[in-house]
Scaffold this active site. Structure first.
Site, PDB file in Angstrom:
ATOM      1  N   TYR A 106      -3.869 -10.407   0.323  1.00 44.92           N
ATOM      2  CA  TYR A 106      -3.414 -10.930   1.345  1.00 44.92           C
ATOM      3  C   TYR A 106      -4.752 -12.125   1.755  1.00 44.92           C
ATOM      4  O   TYR A 106      -5.118 -13.106   1.471  1.00 44.92           O
ATOM      5  CB  TYR A 106      -3.961 -10.038   2.249  1.00 44.92           C
ATOM      6  CG  TYR A 106      -3.249  -8.836   1.976  1.00 44.92           C
ATOM      7  CD1 TYR A 106      -1.614  -9.060   3.251  1.00 44.92           C
ATOM      8  CD2 TYR A 106      -3.245  -7.662   1.574  1.00 44.92           C
ATOM      9  CE1 TYR A 106      -0.773  -8.217   3.089  1.00 44.92           C
ATOM     10  CE2 TYR A 106      -2.423  -6.651   2.280  1.00 44.92           C
ATOM     11  CZ  TYR A 106      -1.014  -6.758   2.556  1.00 44.92           C
ATOM     12  OH  TYR A 106      -0.100  -5.622   2.558  1.00 44.92           O
ATOM     13  N   GLU A 145      10.080  -5.465  -2.059  1.00 44.73           N
ATOM     14  CA  GLU A 145      10.674  -5.809  -3.593  1.00 44.73           C
ATOM     15  C   GLU A 145      11.741  -4.783  -2.810  1.00 44.73           C
ATOM     16  O   GLU A 145      12.042  -3.922  -2.388  1.00 44.73           O
ATOM     17  CB  GLU A 145      10.397  -5.425  -4.559  1.00 44.73           C
ATOM     18  CG  GLU A 145       9.730  -6.301  -5.100  1.00 44.73           C
ATOM     19  CD  GLU A 145       8.364  -5.470  -6.604  1.00 44.73           C
ATOM     20  OE1 GLU A 145       8.021  -6.369  -7.360  1.00 44.73           O
ATOM     21  OE2 GLU A 145       9.291  -4.063  -6.422  1.00 44.73           O
ATOM     22  N   GLN A 186      -1.442   6.330   7.903  1.00 48.21           N
ATOM     23  CA  GLN A 186      -0.352   6.484   6.994  1.00 48.21           C
ATOM     24  C   GLN A 186       0.383   7.998   6.912  1.00 48.21           C
ATOM     25  O   GLN A 186       1.667   8.004   6.234  1.00 48.21           O
ATOM     26  CB  GLN A 186      -0.172   5.654   5.655  1.00 48.21           C
ATOM     27  CG  GLN A 186       0.111   3.741   6.444  1.00 48.21           C
ATOM     28  CD  GLN A 186      -0.018   2.774   5.132  1.00 48.21           C
ATOM     29  OE1 GLN A 186       0.554   3.186   3.957  1.00 48.21           O
ATOM     30  NE2 GLN A 186      -0.547   2.016   5.712  1.00 48.21           N
ATOM     31  N   HIS A 223       0.006   4.195   1.933  1.00 46.13           N
ATOM     32  CA  HIS A 223       0.157   3.986   0.935  1.00 46.13           C
ATOM     33  C   HIS A 223       0.197   5.513   0.034  1.00 46.13           C
ATOM     34  O   HIS A 223       0.323   6.064  -1.406  1.00 46.13           O
ATOM     35  CB  HIS A 223      -0.423   3.352  -0.223  1.00 46.13           C
ATOM     36  CG  HIS A 223      -0.719   1.934  -0.139  1.00 46.13           C
ATOM     37  ND1 HIS A 223      -0.707   0.984  -0.898  1.00 46.13           N
ATOM     38  CD2 HIS A 223      -0.433   1.486   1.137  1.00 46.13           C
ATOM     39  CE1 HIS A 223      -0.382  -0.557  -0.174  1.00 46.13           C
ATOM     40  NE2 HIS A 223      -1.242  -0.236   0.848  1.00 46.13           N
ATOM     41  N   TYR A 233       7.243  -1.368 -13.310  1.00 44.72           N
ATOM     42  CA  TYR A 233       8.025  -1.520 -12.612  1.00 44.72           C
ATOM     43  C   TYR A 233       6.907  -2.755 -11.858  1.00 44.72           C
ATOM     44  O   TYR A 233       7.170  -4.049 -11.223  1.00 44.72           O
ATOM     45  CB  TYR A 233       8.547  -1.233 -10.848  1.00 44.72           C
ATOM     46  CG  TYR A 233       9.840  -1.092 -11.549  1.00 44.72           C
ATOM     47  CD1 TYR A 233      11.348  -0.867 -10.782  1.00 44.72           C
ATOM     48  CD2 TYR A 233       9.655   0.193 -11.967  1.00 44.72           C
ATOM     49  CE1 TYR A 233      12.319  -0.896 -11.413  1.00 44.72           C
ATOM     50  CE2 TYR A 233      10.966   0.739 -12.643  1.00 44.72           C
ATOM     51  CZ  TYR A 233      11.965   0.097 -11.827  1.00 44.72           C
ATOM     52  OH  TYR A 233      12.900   0.866 -12.238  1.00 44.72           O
TER      53      TYR A 233
END
Length: 405
Positions: free
Chosen positions: A288, A267, A104, A169, A277
């Protein structure tokens, strides 16, 4: 893992796609948590979709240049491209730093200084490595010379700590708030310890946080953890998993984020200074491939900030990407509504917002097979621009029917 690009998620991807297709077919979506019914695909008479540019390689971020017809597009492999919105021509902008193009990672988001072109700074977020081959999220800026098509005197402003051996991430959205401060998301880098010792619950490091900086990269004196020995001075909020969308509410000035959950648990959040959070000690998703919840119900913990909208485990979820509020004139009926790119679901999410009450509306572009990476409103025309995430991808714009772009 999330439903993000380049990192296969065999558990989540097919489940989400099947769920979305079923929802569209029957015209409704099972209600769970704050999820509300979908009526089906949006009316095709609402807009026309025009191709602006083609042949882009995993475009990630969009930024309009004030007083100019060009649009800056980041391509994840490490190219910054200037696209002329009038004729579709494009050219590469030199001076981009080396990036870590793996998983990513790569060249990710882009933003311009609020006083551009008087302050000709262009800000980039990207993944880069240290000498040991570990990577992390970086923020840097350079002065844009459009005539020479280059970023001059590029400088690194902030490096998220620590570097880790992961290609996932990175977070990496960057926006300027109404306070002219820079807000940057940093993902949790896919740490799989779901207990209270998770990096996202430790604000002494930058992973799983939103960073707030001055335009020159310095730390604002009014950051919530300044001089707190138990937190990094740059941290504005923490307890995040991987926020890949961030936008400013045009009326309230609040910073809104779209964030990936685990098994669903996605979210939409509104940032509060110093807020926790919850990830992963309070979450609406599951591990998962299981029905096992991760942590507590966020609504039952007073020490975490609840999402304003969320998708619970086994609801199909919403693997989110870029986000924007609509504040243009081309589509009056969309005024004040929120648009969020959906990756695995392959559509543009559309939400009505009243204060902090959020209602999911009909999906847009649900019949195109497009992973939507970013969405932005052109300040001059009010057209809605969308970046498609693929190895040979277009940038398209939504225009009123029979309107020439």
């Amino acid at each position: 893992m999330t439903g993000d690009s380049s990192v296969t998620d065999s558990n989540r991807g097919p489940t989400r796609r099947t769920f979305l297709q079923s929802a569209i077919a029957v015209g409704s979506l099972a209600t769970a948590g704050c999820v509300t019914p979908l009526a089906g695909p949006s009316d095709p008479d609402e807009f026309d979709a025009e191709t602006v540019a083609e042949g882009l390689v995993h475009p990630w971020g969009l930024e309009f240049l004030p007083e100019d017809s060009r649009l800056l597009v980041t391509e994840r492999e490490g190219r910054l491209t200037a696209v002329d919105r009038e004729d579709g021509s494009s050219s590469a902008v030199d001076g981009v730093p080396p990036v870590h193009d793996a998983g990513q990672g790569g060249l990710l988001d882009v933003a311009s200084h609020p006083e551009f072109p008087n302050e000709p700074w262009i800000y980039l977020t990207y993944a880069a490595t240290n000498d040991d081959g570990e990577s992390t999220t970086h923020l840097g800026r350079g002065e844009l010379n459009l005539e020479a098509a280059t970023l001059e005197e590029f400088e690194v402003l902030y490096v998220a700590e620590p570097f880790v051996e992961s290609n996932a991430h990175y977070g990496s959205r960057v926006v300027f708030g109404e306070d002219d401060a820079l807000y940057v998301t940093v993902g949790d880098r896919q740490f799989d310890d779901f207990g209270p010792d998770h990096v996202s619950q430790d604000p002494t490091n930058d992973l799983g946080t939103t960073i707030r900086l001055e335009p020159d990269g310095s730390i604002p004196e009014d950051n919530p953890f300044v001089d707190d020995p138990n937190a990094d001075d740059a941290v504005f909020s923490y307890g995040h998993r991987n926020a890949q969308g961030m936008t400013v509410h045009p009326e309230t000035g609040e910073i809104w984020q779209s964030e990936h959950g685990e098994e669903d648990g996605d979210e939409i959040n509104v940032l509060e200074a110093g807020g926790n959070y919850g990830w992963p000690v309070a979450h609406t998703g599951c591990e998962y491939g299981t029905d096992d919840p991760i942590g507590d119900d966020p609504r039952e913990r007073a020490d975490v900030v609840d999402p304003v909208y969320y998708w619970e485990c086994n609801t199909g979820g919403f693997p989110p990407a870029g986000a924007t509020f609509y504040d243009g004139e081309a589509f009056p009926d969309w005024q004040g509504e929120l648009f969020v790119g959906n990756l695995v679901g392959e559509y543009l999410g559309h939400f009505a917002v009243d204060g902090r009450d959020v209602e999911e509306l009909d999906p847009l572009l649900a019949d195109r097979g497009w992973r939507i990476r970013d969405v932005a409103v052109a300040p001059d025309t009010g057209f809605l621009y969308v970046a498609v995430d693929d190895s040979d991808a277009p940038v398209v714009r939504l225009v009123p029917p029979e309107t020439d772009g």
